[in-house]
Scaffold this active site. Structure first.
Site, short mmCIF file in Angstrom:
data_model
loop_
_atom_site.label_atom_id
_atom_site.label_comp_id
_atom_site.label_asym_id
_atom_site.label_seq_id
_atom_site.Cartn_x
_atom_site.Cartn_y
_atom_site.Cartn_z
CB CYS A 220 16.19 19.01 10.51
SG CYS A 220 15.14 20.06 10.70
CG HIS B 207 20.20 21.76 9.49
ND1 HIS B 207 19.88 20.84 8.48
CD2 HIS B 207 18.83 22.03 9.94
CE1 HIS B 207 18.63 20.71 8.20
NE2 HIS B 207 17.99 21.62 9.26
CD GLU C 8 23.13 20.00 7.57
OE1 GLU C 8 22.07 20.49 7.41
OE2 GLU C 8 23.00 19.28 8.67
#
Length: 240
Positions: free
Chosen positions: A116, A219, A221
């Site tokens: 990001c 993102h 993650e």
């Protein structure tokens, strides 16, 4: 001298907040899923306080870095802009530290993953520029600051063939979450655009001059698809 670890040590950059809220003193923070994703892929996550003058000392202990996102922006002056959009907010010490860390990692050819805002800073470090506020410059119906939870996809991205990202996720398309109002505008010579949104916003970059230099605007993650996990696996494999 760094002792050899069976797990590659990955430095993750922290966010920072002024006094108030969680603490009456200034404080650092990071979402747990960043660390969880590194550990699940076989890495050893190490969170890094913002000490720009210690960037090289940190790098002596690391096998790779992950520059995280956050609710702030890269100072437009860093990429030569002569004006600053009213929505731009900065965290100058955090950016100074991430800049030193990223430049040092690239100079050592350590694996770098920017997520990001981390991708946006990576693009600037590599010589590119940014869109300061997507709604003012991009026509389309995609909400890059998606209203639905970040644990869900907000839109899809097209993955360019013959890129590192395509090799990693083994697909020409990926569903991603989206939480940004800025984006890459131009890339420098040698930098490859590896992912784009349907409205043309650049969603991924890479630089093949380094052994692993990758940025993604979403993102991963959150691990909302197998493609997200594959990105972390690739980072750890490159750092091993």
């Amino acid at each position: 001298m760094k002792t050899k670890n069976t797990r590659p040590v990955i430095g993750l950059t922290l966010d920072c907040e002024p006094a108030g809220g969680w603490s009456k003193m200034p404080w650092y923070a990071i979402r747990q899923n960043y660390n969880d994703a590194v550990a699940a892929a076989g890495g050893l996550p190490m969170c890094l306080p913002h000490e720009p003058e210690l960037a090289d000392a940190y790098l002596d202990q690391l096998d790779g870095i992950l520059v995280t996102g956050g609710a702030f922006d890269v100072d437009p002056a860093m990429f030569g802009a002569t004006s600053r959009h009213s929505t731009v907010t900065t965290k100058d010490r955090r950016t100074a530290f991430e800049l030193a860390l990223m430049k040092g990692a690239l100079a050592r050819n350590l694996p770098v993953l920017g997520i990001c805002g981390g991708q946006q800073l990576l693009n600037v470090v590599l010589g590119g520029t940014l869109i300061q506020h997507i709604p003012d410059e991009v026509q389309g119906e995609i909400a890059h600051e998606q209203p639905n939870p970040r644990t869900e996809a907000g839109h899809v991205v097209k993955i360019a063939p013959n890129t590192l990202l395509h090799k990693i996720i083994q697909s020409g398309e990926a569903a991603v979450n989206s939480a940004h109002h800025q984006a890459v505008r131009d890339v420098a010579n040698g930098v490859i655009i590896n992912a784009t949104a349907p409205d043309g916003v650049i969603e991924g970059i890479e630089d093949p001059r380094y052994r692993f230099c990758l940025g993604v605007q979403w993102h991963p993650e959150y691990h909302i698809t197998p493609a997200d996990k594959a990105i972390f696996d690739a980072l750890i494999n490159a750092a091993a």
